[in-house]
Design a protein around this motif. Structure first.
Motif, short mmCIF file in Angstrom:
data_model
loop_
_atom_site.label_atom_id
_atom_site.label_comp_id
_atom_site.label_asym_id
_atom_site.label_seq_id
_atom_site.Cartn_x
_atom_site.Cartn_y
_atom_site.Cartn_z
N MET A 1 0.88 -1.16 0.01
CA MET A 1 0.01 0.01 -0.07
C MET A 1 0.93 1.14 -0.08
SD MET A 1 -2.61 1.38 2.86
CE MET A 1 -3.75 -0.02 2.48
N ALA A 2 2.02 1.30 0.81
CA ALA A 2 2.84 2.57 0.73
C ALA A 2 3.51 2.90 -0.51
CB ALA A 2 4.02 2.25 1.92
N MET B 1 3.32 3.04 7.48
CA MET B 1 2.56 4.18 7.76
C MET B 1 3.24 5.42 7.67
SD MET B 1 1.05 5.31 11.44
CE MET B 1 2.79 5.88 12.07
N LEU B 2 4.37 5.43 8.23
CA LEU B 2 5.39 6.43 8.11
C LEU B 2 5.84 6.91 6.63
CD1 LEU B 2 7.68 5.98 11.15
CD2 LEU B 2 5.92 7.38 10.92
N ALA C 1 4.87 10.18 4.72
CA ALA C 1 5.84 11.33 3.94
C ALA C 1 5.60 11.49 2.61
CB ALA C 1 7.30 10.29 3.89
N SER C 2 4.72 10.33 1.68
CA SER C 2 4.31 10.75 0.57
C SER C 2 3.03 11.73 0.53
CB SER C 2 3.68 9.36 -0.02
OG SER C 2 4.75 8.36 0.01
N ALA D 1 -2.86 14.03 5.65
CA ALA D 1 -3.15 14.63 4.48
C ALA D 1 -3.61 16.10 4.93
CB ALA D 1 -4.26 14.13 3.86
N ASN D 2 -3.38 16.94 3.69
CA ASN D 2 -3.80 18.35 3.92
C ASN D 2 -5.17 18.49 4.34
OD1 ASN D 2 -1.89 18.77 1.14
ND2 ASN D 2 -1.25 19.84 2.99
#
Length: 538
Positions: free
Chosen positions: A135-136, A168-169, A173-174, A203-204
């Motif tokens: 998923m990452a 998750m990290l 970062a993405s 997320a934003n």
């Protein structure tokens, strides 16, 4: 008469004898067309070969050669499986998006809003299941693709119960991208639990669909147990403090939440879960409840967010949704993360490898090794318990031994018990942000029945097949076995030669490796492949 004429005369006499034998001694008699065929003997000078020289060392070398071949075959099997495991394991590395082996393919899908000519595009990344490196990598590649296409925004459609902290990290970062990133927990019924909470708030902008929830981000052990009971108090405090600090920094940076400490305490330390309405009231979710992706576009339009490239005002009105789905390989690898599928692959792999030992074909060993590689790959993001794996393998081994060692059913009962206990304990204490997983009871029941049938039926049939003597002379006189018959040495046993028995010629050698001359009467003691072990008849 010279030697050449003498040899020719002997050949003619031998041809005549063989012809009379062929016409008179067959029961039933040979057809006339066969009986009229010319019968000749070809004299050949004895030749010494390297193989025959080493064969003279006796049965010990033969056994050593067979063992070496078996080890070589097993080595090839493991090498192929290891290479395959290294290949698929590349997607679990901490590589950058541009270096990912698997790149998602673009699948355009128009939104319900009519787009203006040359209007903006918004990339949608559906992400569900366990948060792992697949998923990452998928999200990282999708965001990178959206940046390259200068998309107006990226929307991650999230539904997860949690997963790997490292993954998750990487996703966090993405989501710190040059273009605006949005996470929508949806559709209805979706969850953003544990690691999913951190991803949503990274997320934003964050939106939630009706009947969804977020939170329960507390690091726990299997079954919700206190993490300190599994990892120790000191380690538990470290993990908890790190999780609280991470959550606090995320909500402060992305959502400017004044009461970040209270939110981090509720979701991480107290493991509270919030509905969409409750999360909006806490001001960690933007806008209102978003019923669809089009609703997300409408609510996000005109908002200003801070990206890694600076402040950006979202222009999503009438945007075209471009969905980038996981490709076939990514979907397959994501499927392997299912705890039931990983368990089934392990059992199938062990069964196929066992077939390779009892009935060597190389193909079965390769299939089994690949199944084991896929199983361990899928378990890479799951809390695999080594003791559970050992018990499952031990249970299958005990079921197989029941066919070879009379135990009056004790090995069968013990094997089934070990298998079931191992299946129940197949997954142990998860990591800090991994969901609690277990093998489903119906799967345990089916695989227990399959392993029992395999051990008691298939393996026993293969062992009976291996012990069954090879029929000889069946097309001539109906002889079913050669062991116990008396034959004649055709070519000197020195120590390997030829014996004529059952009206067929066999490769043979004596039990102790001693030589025997031609025309010596011998009794067949046993059969090793296509070689007979004989002794002299006094």
């Amino acid at each position: 008469m010279n030697d050449s004429e003498l040899d020719d005369g002997l050949d003619v006499e031998m041809d005549q004898r063989l012809t009379r034998l062929a016409r008179s001694s067959r029961e039933p008699a040979l057809p006339d067309a066969v009986a009229q065929l010319p019968w000749t003997v070809q004299l050949e000078q004895p030749r010494t070969s390297v193989r025959g020289l080493f064969g003279g060392l006796g049965g010990g070398f033969h056994s050593f050669r067979r063992g070496s071949f078996a080890l070589a075959r097993l080595g090839v099997t493991l090498a192929v499986a290891g290479s395959f495991l290294l290949l698929v394991g590349q997607v679990r590395t901490r590589s950058t998006a541009g270096a990912d082996i698997i790149q998602p393919a673009q699948s355009p899908r128009p939104s319900g809003v009519v787009a203006a000519p040359s209007g903006p595009e918004v990339v949608v990344l559906p992400a569900s299941g366990v948060v792992d490196d697949v998923m990452a990598g998928y999200i990282a590649a999708g965001v990178s693709r959206a940046e390259a296409d200068n998309a107006a925004a990226v929307i991650v459609e999230l539904d997860t119960l949690g997963g790997s902290e490292d993954a998750m990290l990487r996703i966090d970062a993405s989501l710190h991208s040059k273009i605006p990133t949005i996470v929508w927990v949806g559709p209805s019924g979706a969850k953003a639990a544990s690691a999913g909470t951190f991803i949503t708030l990274s997320a934003n902008l964050a939106f939630m669909a009706p009947s969804t929830n977020i939170g329960a981000a507390s690091p726990v052990a299997a079954g919700g147990a206190n993490i300190s009971a599994v990892y120790g108090t000191t380690e538990a405090d470290k993990v908890m403090n790190d999780a609280v600090a991470t959550m606090r920094s995320i909500v402060q940076e992305r959502h400017k939440l004044a009461d970040a400490d209270a939110w981090a305490e509720d979701t991480v330390q107290n493991a509270k879960s919030f509905t969409a309405e409750e999360a909006i009231a806490k001001k960690v979710i933007d806008g209102k409840v978003a019923t669809s992706l089009d609703d997300v576009l409408n609510q996000a339009n005109g908002l200003t967010v801070t990206t890694s490239a600076g402040p950006v005002k979202l222009n999503t009105a009438g945007a075209t949704l471009v969905t980038i789905n996981e490709d076939f390989v990514q979907s397959l690898l994501q499927t392997l993360d299912d705890p039931n599928i990983a368990f089934i692959l392990l059992v199938i792999g062990v069964l196929f490898v066992a077939i390779e030992f009892f009935h060597p074909t190389l193909l079965m060993g390769l299939i089994g090794a690949l199944c084991l590689a896929l199983s361990f790959y899928g378990s890479g993001s799951l809390p695999l318990n080594v003791l559970g794996v050992v018990l499952v393998v031990m249970g299958i081994g005990m079921l197989i031994l029941e066919t070879a060692i009379p135990s009056h059913g004790l090995l069968t009962i013990g094997g089934i018990a070990a298998f079931v206990v191992g299946a129940v304990a197949f997954y142990g204490s998860p990591g800090p942000f991994l969901p609690s997983v277990a093998v489903a009871w119906p799967i345990i029941a089916v695989m227990t029945a399959a392993a029992s049938a395999y051990g008691l039926l298939l393996v026993s049939a293969l062992m009976r097949l291996r012990r069954q003597p090879v029929p000889v002379g069946a097309g001539l006189v109906g002889i079913d076995k050669v062991v116990g018959l008396v034959g004649t040495v055709q070519a000197d046993l020195a120590p390997v030669g030829t014996v004529y028995v059952g009206r067929e010629s066999w490769s043979a050698k004596t039990r102790d490796g001693s030589p025997l001359a031609r025309d010596t009467k011998v009794r067949i003691l046993r059969q090793e492949g296509l070689t007979l072990i004989v002794e002299r008849v006094e």
